[in-house]
Structures are given as C-alpha cells and as structure tokens.
Write an enzyme that holds these catalytic residues in place. Structure first.
Site, short mmCIF file in Angstrom:
data_model
loop_
_atom_site.label_atom_id
_atom_site.label_comp_id
_atom_site.label_asym_id
_atom_site.label_seq_id
_atom_site.Cartn_x
_atom_site.Cartn_y
_atom_site.Cartn_z
N TYR A 9 47.21 33.44 51.90
CA TYR A 9 46.04 33.67 52.74
C TYR A 9 45.84 32.51 53.71
O TYR A 9 46.14 31.34 53.36
CB TYR A 9 44.77 33.77 51.90
CG TYR A 9 44.55 35.11 51.24
CD1 TYR A 9 44.00 36.16 51.94
CD2 TYR A 9 44.88 35.30 49.90
CE1 TYR A 9 43.78 37.39 51.34
CE2 TYR A 9 44.67 36.52 49.29
CZ TYR A 9 44.12 37.56 50.01
OH TYR A 9 43.90 38.77 49.41
N ARG A 65 48.34 38.66 41.38
CA ARG A 65 47.76 39.85 42.00
C ARG A 65 48.88 40.74 42.54
O ARG A 65 49.80 40.25 43.19
CB ARG A 65 46.85 39.47 43.20
CG ARG A 65 45.62 38.64 42.92
CD ARG A 65 44.59 39.24 41.97
NE ARG A 65 44.44 40.70 41.93
CZ ARG A 65 43.75 41.42 42.79
NH1 ARG A 65 43.14 40.87 43.80
NH2 ARG A 65 43.64 42.73 42.66
N HIS A 108 42.20 44.13 50.96
CA HIS A 108 40.76 44.24 50.70
C HIS A 108 40.10 45.07 51.79
O HIS A 108 40.42 44.91 52.98
CB HIS A 108 40.11 42.85 50.70
CG HIS A 108 40.62 41.92 49.65
ND1 HIS A 108 39.98 41.73 48.45
CD2 HIS A 108 41.71 41.11 49.61
CE1 HIS A 108 40.64 40.84 47.72
NE2 HIS A 108 41.70 40.45 48.41
N TYR A 146 50.64 37.54 44.87
CA TYR A 146 50.44 36.09 44.77
C TYR A 146 49.87 35.71 43.40
O TYR A 146 49.18 36.50 42.76
CB TYR A 146 49.53 35.58 45.89
CG TYR A 146 48.15 36.19 45.97
CD1 TYR A 146 47.08 35.71 45.19
CD2 TYR A 146 47.88 37.24 46.84
CE1 TYR A 146 45.81 36.26 45.28
CE2 TYR A 146 46.62 37.80 46.94
CZ TYR A 146 45.59 37.31 46.16
OH TYR A 146 44.35 37.87 46.25
N HIS A 204 47.98 43.84 47.79
CA HIS A 204 46.75 44.60 48.00
C HIS A 204 46.12 44.25 49.34
O HIS A 204 46.36 43.17 49.89
CB HIS A 204 45.73 44.33 46.88
CG HIS A 204 45.31 42.89 46.83
ND1 HIS A 204 46.04 41.92 46.19
CD2 HIS A 204 44.25 42.24 47.37
CE1 HIS A 204 45.45 40.75 46.32
NE2 HIS A 204 44.35 40.90 47.04
FE LIG Z 1 43.26 39.16 47.59
#
Ligand SMILES: [Fe+3]
Lengths: 204, 249
Positions: free
Chosen positions: B115, B164, B169, B154, B167
């Site tokens: 991110y 995770r 969001h 990640y 995905h």
């Molecule tokens: Fe996330």
C-alpha cells in the site's frame, strides 16, 4: 412450496482496515493529484444559514486509547431541520449546506473535527419532534461493521427530555453518552467503544 | 449536489439488518477487534428521517481518470505495473432493484501487495505509477466499472504468519445513510481467502462467497485486460404505501 420472495442478502460488511484513508481521504493520506479535494471536508460555505458550531471528539478503545486510524462520517439536518436529500419531501434544504461530513481522526491525538451548523428539529415517525441531533458513522481497523450513533446537544435539555430515541434508552445513565457538552461554540463528543462509558450504538 | 436519477425518490425505512449475516463485533481471531468492539446490546430503532435520507454525489465530482487506477496516479505516458483487470458489476438492493447514483470508492495494494501509506511496513516495493485509490458513480441500471491492476496478497501482523488474500476495499454510498457500507472484494480461486482471519470473521460460508468475484471471461478484453464481476447488495427499502397514515385518513 410457495413462491420465492426473491430477496437478496445484503453484502456482508468487512473492516475498513488500516488504510481506509487511501480510499476515502487520499489527500489526507498523502496521495495527492488524484482528486482535487477529499470528499466531506467542508459542509458549510459563507452563505450557509444557521448557528456555526464546531463538533470535535475522539473515538476511544477499551484500553482508553483514542483511535488514530478511524474515519468518522456525520449526517445531519440543516438549521431548519431539513435534510439535503432527494428523500426529504417536507421542503428544500439550505442549498449552501451539504449536511454530510467526513473526517479522519488525527494521527497525533486521534481527534475529529467538523465545522458545521446546529441542526433544527426533524420529526420522528409518529410526528413527534426529535431533539436536534447529528447522526454518526464510525469505521476503523478492528471494527467489522460500521457503528451508528447520534450526538445530541447538552444545551437543549427540554428537547432532549422529549426525544423519542433518548426515551428508549433503558439504563438512564447511558443517555449522557449521547449528549455533547458545549463550551463556547465547540461541542465535544467522545465516543467510547467499550467499558463503563460505552456509547449507545444503534441498530437502525 | 445534484440529482442522482430520474426516478422518484423513495422514502421508506430500510429492511432490518440481518446481523447474523455479518461478522459480530467481537472476533478474537482478528485481534484488533478485541478492544474495538462494543460490548453492550445495540439500541434497535426503525429508521427515522435521519437514516432514510442521505447525501447525493453528482457526476461533477468525478475526474476523467477516477475509475482508472492504472493511470490516475501514473506519470504521463506511463502506467501501473501488474495484471490488468476490469472490475465491474451492479449495485442492487435486497429487493433486487438497481441503485443508481451510488458513490463507490475503492482502494487497494499494488501488484506486489504494497500500500502507498506511511504506516505500511511490508518490504514489497512501491510502484511509482500506482496510487491505489479510485471512485465512480453507478448508472441508471446500478452498473459500474473501473480498471486497475490485480492487487497482490500481503502479510499483516495478527498471528505470526497471517496473510491477506488479494482484495479490493469498497466504500458504498447508497440512497440512505442507513445503507452505508464498507466491504472487500476477493478473487475467484484464491486459496488464501479461507485462511484469512478477517474474511472468517463472517460466520456464514455463503455470506463470504457473496464477496468473491468470479472471473468474467465474456467481458475480458482480448490482448488487454481480464474482467471480474462483483455485484454489491445494499439494504432494501419498505414500500411507504401504508406507512405513517393515521387510521381513517
Ligand atoms: Fe487491505
């Protein structure tokens, strides 16, 4: 067998996670040049009708620590008690007031701040008047489904005393968790997720 | 703010939320929930005008590249690195009715699972041409689409070795503030979905499956991008035909 009602299920909620600001307030998250401005940053302009107020507070976890990664949204009526929404059929709300605000809690102290106006009174379903209030919605890492609550105003004791929602709170000492004290033009609304002072959250 | 659609606005209260379909507040497998979950019962309330209304976001807020994450942060002539995909679908309510004018905001990690955020500690590199945010507004038929790169999985600090699944969001703004929803989209065929402590906060397997987007081969753009289809369902609204009328009126 009978006919199928054909209803769908609501998509299940998932946590907003630690990076909700990338999506909802990218400029605040340091991602500039994609949107000119983060949505919900300003609710008023210099023509907005009504009494200017500041609403500020924190979202506090079960260990007493303010959340520094939360996102808070508010939705409220204008000074005349009208909502700026197509579903508002009682009249036309102040076009200079959005009624909706969005604010991340600050990275240092975990404080959210809204510059807004004091809302007027809107009717409950049976026609009784609700006390002036602001609807809150809180999401953050660790919160699986957004939390709804309301803020009422401490300087409206008579209206609060006849408010249909406040009247439904069984444990009367918990009414205070929804009532923000006033100092000058600033109302302070601290939201407690757990513990003695846990805020009354709503299933609406 | 401008009109969301040519349809007559609805004013009914929303169907009661099926809380058993959603994750409970306290899910100890997802450790952060332990201190952030309300412990007292929610106060139930049939929606009032404060919740059945909501703000409108007009198309005027949208920039040309808001729904193109491959280019909206990239330098001129460059593009984000990764598997190019189209994500599209419809926003419906529980009655199956399309929700036009819904604001969708989405955010995600880059193709390597990283991110663009100062608190991010994963060692995968940033992509200088990928910001990770986008938004769009649904059309009259509730449809939406955007272009992006497939996010990478990640690791995250929860258990010693929790990851995770890939995905995206989603934040969804329907027509009433009571419909407000944030959720996540997963990708068909990812074995990591079922190992994820955040996914499995949702108790019902078919509820989880509602968040898994299938590969949409028919809508794949040849030599360009594969498509995934993700429909989102918001709470339904009651008809107001017999509501709020005194007997005899
Ligand atoms: Fe996330």
């Amino acid at each position: 067998m009978v006919q199928d009602l054909g209803y769908l299920k609501e998509s299940p909620s998932q946590t907003a996670g630690p990076y909700v600001h990338i999506g909802c307030t990218p400029n605040f998250a340091g991602i500039t040049g994609v949107y000119s401005e983060d949505l919900g940053t300003s609710m008023v302009n210099d023509k907005t009708l009504g009494e200017r107020i500041t609403v500020r507070g924190r979202v506090i976890d079960g260990a007493g620590a303010p959340l520094k990664d939360a996102l808070v949204e508010i939705w409220q009526a204008d000074a005349a008690g009208l909502y700026n929404s197509p579903s508002e059929l009682r009249g036309t709300a102040d076009p200079n007031f959005t009624g909706w605000g969005r604010c991340p809690t600050s990275a240092d102290e975990g404080i959210f701040t809204f510059e807004t106006v004091k809302p007027g009174r809107a009717p409950y379903k049976d026609g009784r008047k609700m006390a002036p209030h602001i609807t809150f919605w809180i999401v953050a890492r660790g919160i699986n489904i957004g939390l709804h609550t309301r803020m009422y105003f401490a300087d409206e004791p008579e209206a609060n005393a006849e408010d249909p929602l406040l009247a439904r709170i069984e444990h009367r000492h918990r009414v205070a968790t929804l009532v923000a004290p006033r100092k000058g033009s600033i109302y302070t609304f601290d939201i407690y997720l757990q513990g003695e002072k846990e805020t009354v959250f709503l299933d609406i | 703010m401008s009109d969301r659609s040519n349809q007559k606005p609805e004013t009914g209260a929303f169907f009661q939320r099926d809380r058993a379909w959603h994750a409970p507040a306290l899910t100890p497998g997802y450790k952060t929930s332990v201190l952030r979950s309300p412990q007292k019962a929610l106060l139930s309330l049939d929606g009032t005008i404060s919740e059945i209304t909501g703000p409108v976001f007009g198309h005027s807020i949208l920039g040309d590249l808001d729904n193109d994450l491959i280019h909206n942060f990239a330098k001129n002539g460059e593009s984000a690195i990764g598997e190019r995909i189209i994500v599209h679908g419809r926003v419906l309510d529980e009655r199956g009715k399309p929700v036009p004018g819904a604001l969708l905001e989405f955010w995600q990690a880059n193709a390597g699972g990283r991110y663009r955020h100062k608190k991010e500690t994963y060692l995968a590199p940033l992509d200088p041409n990928f910001g990770g945010c986008g938004r769009t507004i649904t059309g009259e038929d509730g449809s939406y689409r955007f272009r992006t790169v497939k996010p990478g999985p990640y690791p995250w600090p929860n258990g010693v070795n929790d990851w995770r699944p890939a995905h995206i969001h989603f934040s969804v703004f329907g027509h009433g503030f009571a419909q407000r929803l944030i959720t996540q989209m997963y990708f068909e065929g990812d074995p990591m979905i079922w190992k994820c402590p955040i996914v499995t906060t949702i108790p019902d397997r078919s509820a989880i499956e509602q968040l898994i987007a299938p590969l949409d081969w028919a809508n794949t753009i040849p030599m360009d991008a594969r498509a995934y289809k993700f429909d989102i369902v918001l709470r339904g609204r009651r008809s107001t035909l017999f509501e709020n009328r005194m007997e005899g009126n």
